[in-house]
Design a protein around this motif. Structure first.
Motif, PDB file in Angstrom:
ATOM      1  N   GLY A 218      -4.368  12.029 -17.974  1.00 24.49           N
ATOM      2  CA  GLY A 218      -4.068  10.621 -17.684  1.00 24.49           C
ATOM      3  C   GLY A 218      -3.678  10.408 -16.240  1.00 24.49           C
ATOM      4  N   ALA A 219      -2.884  11.332 -15.694  1.00 26.43           N
ATOM      5  CA  ALA A 219      -2.453  11.209 -14.297  1.00 26.43           C
ATOM      6  C   ALA A 219      -3.637  11.317 -13.347  1.00 26.43           C
ATOM      7  N   LEU A 220      -4.555  12.244 -13.626  1.00 20.58           N
ATOM      8  CA  LEU A 220      -5.725  12.407 -12.769  1.00 20.58           C
ATOM      9  C   LEU A 220      -6.606  11.155 -12.789  1.00 20.58           C
ATOM     10  N   VAL A 221      -6.820  10.606 -13.987  1.00 19.16           N
ATOM     11  CA  VAL A 221      -7.661   9.414 -14.110  1.00 19.16           C
ATOM     12  C   VAL A 221      -7.090   8.269 -13.279  1.00 19.16           C
ATOM     13  N   PHE A 222      -5.777   8.047 -13.395  1.00 19.67           N
ATOM     14  CA  PHE A 222      -5.176   6.931 -12.666  1.00 19.67           C
ATOM     15  C   PHE A 222      -5.005   7.247 -11.185  1.00 19.67           C
ATOM     16  N   GLY A 223      -4.896   8.524 -10.841  1.00 16.71           N
ATOM     17  CA  GLY A 223      -4.863   8.882  -9.428  1.00 16.71           C
ATOM     18  C   GLY A 223      -6.178   8.533  -8.750  1.00 16.71           C
ATOM     19  N   PHE A 224      -7.294   8.912  -9.389  1.00 14.05           N
ATOM     20  CA  PHE A 224      -8.610   8.568  -8.857  1.00 14.05           C
ATOM     21  C   PHE A 224      -8.847   7.060  -8.902  1.00 14.05           C
ATOM     22  N   LEU A 225      -8.348   6.402  -9.957  1.00 15.44           N
ATOM     23  CA  LEU A 225      -8.493   4.952 -10.061  1.00 15.44           C
ATOM     24  C   LEU A 225      -7.778   4.254  -8.908  1.00 15.44           C
ATOM     25  N   ALA A 226      -6.582   4.719  -8.590  1.00 15.94           N
ATOM     26  CA  ALA A 226      -5.824   4.121  -7.482  1.00 15.94           C
ATOM     27  C   ALA A 226      -6.581   4.250  -6.170  1.00 15.94           C
ATOM     28  N   VAL A 227      -7.140   5.438  -5.922  1.00 10.05           N
ATOM     29  CA  VAL A 227      -7.910   5.655  -4.693  1.00 10.05           C
ATOM     30  C   VAL A 227      -9.109   4.717  -4.635  1.00 10.05           C
ATOM     31  N   ALA A 228      -9.812   4.588  -5.770  1.00  6.79           N
ATOM     32  CA  ALA A 228     -10.989   3.717  -5.817  1.00  6.79           C
ATOM     33  C   ALA A 228     -10.601   2.255  -5.605  1.00  6.79           C
ATOM     34  N   LEU A 229      -9.516   1.815  -6.225  1.00  9.33           N
ATOM     35  CA  LEU A 229      -9.083   0.424  -6.088  1.00  9.33           C
ATOM     36  C   LEU A 229      -8.660   0.109  -4.660  1.00  9.33           C
ATOM     37  N   ILE A 230      -7.927   1.037  -4.034  1.00 10.64           N
ATOM     38  CA  ILE A 230      -7.502   0.821  -2.649  1.00 10.64           C
ATOM     39  C   ILE A 230      -8.710   0.687  -1.736  1.00 10.64           C
ATOM     40  N   GLY A 231      -9.680   1.595  -1.913  1.00  8.32           N
ATOM     41  CA  GLY A 231     -10.890   1.527  -1.101  1.00  8.32           C
ATOM     42  C   GLY A 231     -11.685   0.257  -1.365  1.00  8.32           C
ATOM     43  N   GLY A 232     -11.740  -0.159  -2.639  1.00  2.00           N
ATOM     44  CA  GLY A 232     -12.471  -1.365  -2.989  1.00  2.00           C
ATOM     45  C   GLY A 232     -11.860  -2.618  -2.396  1.00  2.00           C
ATOM     46  N   VAL A 233     -10.541  -2.751  -2.515  1.00  6.02           N
ATOM     47  CA  VAL A 233      -9.855  -3.920  -1.959  1.00  6.02           C
ATOM     48  C   VAL A 233      -9.984  -3.951  -0.444  1.00  6.02           C
ATOM     49  N   ARG A 234      -9.859  -2.791   0.181  1.00  7.28           N
ATOM     50  CA  ARG A 234      -9.956  -2.715   1.646  1.00  7.28           C
ATOM     51  C   ARG A 234     -11.359  -3.069   2.139  1.00  7.28           C
ATOM     52  N   ASP A 235     -12.386  -2.584   1.437  1.00 10.41           N
ATOM     53  CA  ASP A 235     -13.763  -2.750   1.915  1.00 10.41           C
ATOM     54  C   ASP A 235     -14.372  -4.100   1.552  1.00 10.41           C
ATOM     55  N   THR A 236     -13.797  -4.802   0.588  1.00 11.84           N
ATOM     56  CA  THR A 236     -14.415  -6.056   0.123  1.00 11.84           C
ATOM     57  C   THR A 236     -13.548  -7.281   0.408  1.00 11.84           C
ATOM     58  N   SER A 237     -12.532  -7.117   1.242  1.00 14.78           N
ATOM     59  CA  SER A 237     -11.686  -8.263   1.588  1.00 14.78           C
ATOM     60  C   SER A 237     -11.245  -8.155   3.043  1.00 14.78           C
TER      61      SER A 237
END
Length: 291
Positions: A70-89
């Motif tokens: 569970g920790a790994l899934v949300f760790g990768f999710l956090a990285v993806a979300l940060i990159g997504g918000v940064r690159d699309t806004s």
């Protein structure tokens, strides 16, 4: 009680041996990664990923899955979300990090508050070194070994990316991919350190050793040796002191790292505050004598 007895007494308890093993493994792994985090300027990213794994751990408990998964899934999710918000806004990276990690961390706190449990899920937040089981220890060993091996094998790529990503691109490397791998390793490292000090203090283990080593040497190769050595020493000191003072083990480990940093900050031969003050005074005296 002599020194040998002081050192040997805690080792008579299995839970203390496991606590020491997990602490040293987590400290060394975090310290090696911290060298790159300090150079790149990813201190806040380390904070974000370490806090964002909290809901993953709680959800893993709810469905009966391993906490690490569970920790790994949300760790990768956090990285993806940060990159997504940064690159699309229009938002910059620091704002994206703040939004993602505070939201996910708050989600984890809410889950803890509404989840019936015979376990104290607050241990996820503050750590539970003295409650580490044999299965937890093996989990830390396996995850730590895989992460450490990748860090060492790819250290040249990570180092070039940290110093000059443009040059890395000119040499045919993919800086975006290198950064993504490094962030993935950050997520795995956070999971390992989670067992030791909990999500609150993981960021300290990810930053303090590298920062300490950075004040002691200008050589990155030496940093990769000094940082884990200091972290392991602080970890051992912290566990022993917590045993004899009956204090928080994770907190004492981080406090030991902080104490070592303060000593280095003050007395480092080249970068220390005291050494700098003496150098300034010596320079003034030389100028006065020359005048």
């Amino acid at each position: 009680m002599n020194l040998f007895e002081l050192l040997a007494e805690p080792l008579g308890y299995t839970f203390m041996v496991r606590a020491l093993a997990v602490t040293v493994i987590a400290a060394i792994l975090c310290a090696v990664l911290s060298c790159w985090l300090v150079l790149i300027g990813w201190s806040l990213m380390g904070d974000a990923v370490s806090h964002a794994v909290l809901p993953g751990v709680v959800l893993a408990y709810i469905v009966g899955a391993p906490f690490a998964l569970g920790a790994l899934v949300f760790g990768f999710l956090a990285v993806a979300l940060i990159g997504g918000v940064r690159d699309t806004s229009r938002l910059k990276e620091d704002a994206a990090i703040g939004i993602v990690f505070t939201t996910l961390f708050s989600f984890g706190l809410v889950l803890i508050s509404v989840t019936p449990s015979h376990l104290d899920l607050n241990h996820i937040i503050f750590g539970n070194l003295l409650g580490v089981s044999a299965a937890d220890l093996w989990q830390v060993i396996i995850l730590g070994a895989v992460t450490f091996l990748i860090l060492i094998l790819k250290r040249k790529d990570f180092t070039l990316y940290a110093f000059d990503s443009t040059h890395a691109h000119a040499l045919g490397m993919n800086p975006r991919m290198i950064g993504a791998v490094l962030l993935g390793l950050l997520a795995m490292t956070s999971v390992v350190a989670l067992q030791a000090v909990g999500v609150i203090l993981v960021v300290a283990m990810l930053i303090i050793p590298g920062a300490s080593a950075y004040l002691l040497t200008n050589s990155f190769g030496k940093m990769l040796v000094i940082s884990p050595a200091l972290a392991a020493l602080a970890g051992i000191i912290g566990v022993y002191v917590s045993y004899y003072l009956d204090a928080s083990t994770g907190g004492m480990v981080v406090l030991s790292q902080g104490a070592i940093f303060v000593l280095i900050y003050l007395f480092s031969p080249r970068q220390g505050l005291v050494a700098h003050r003496f150098a300034v005074r010596r320079r003034r005296k030389n100028l006065q004598h020359a005048g």
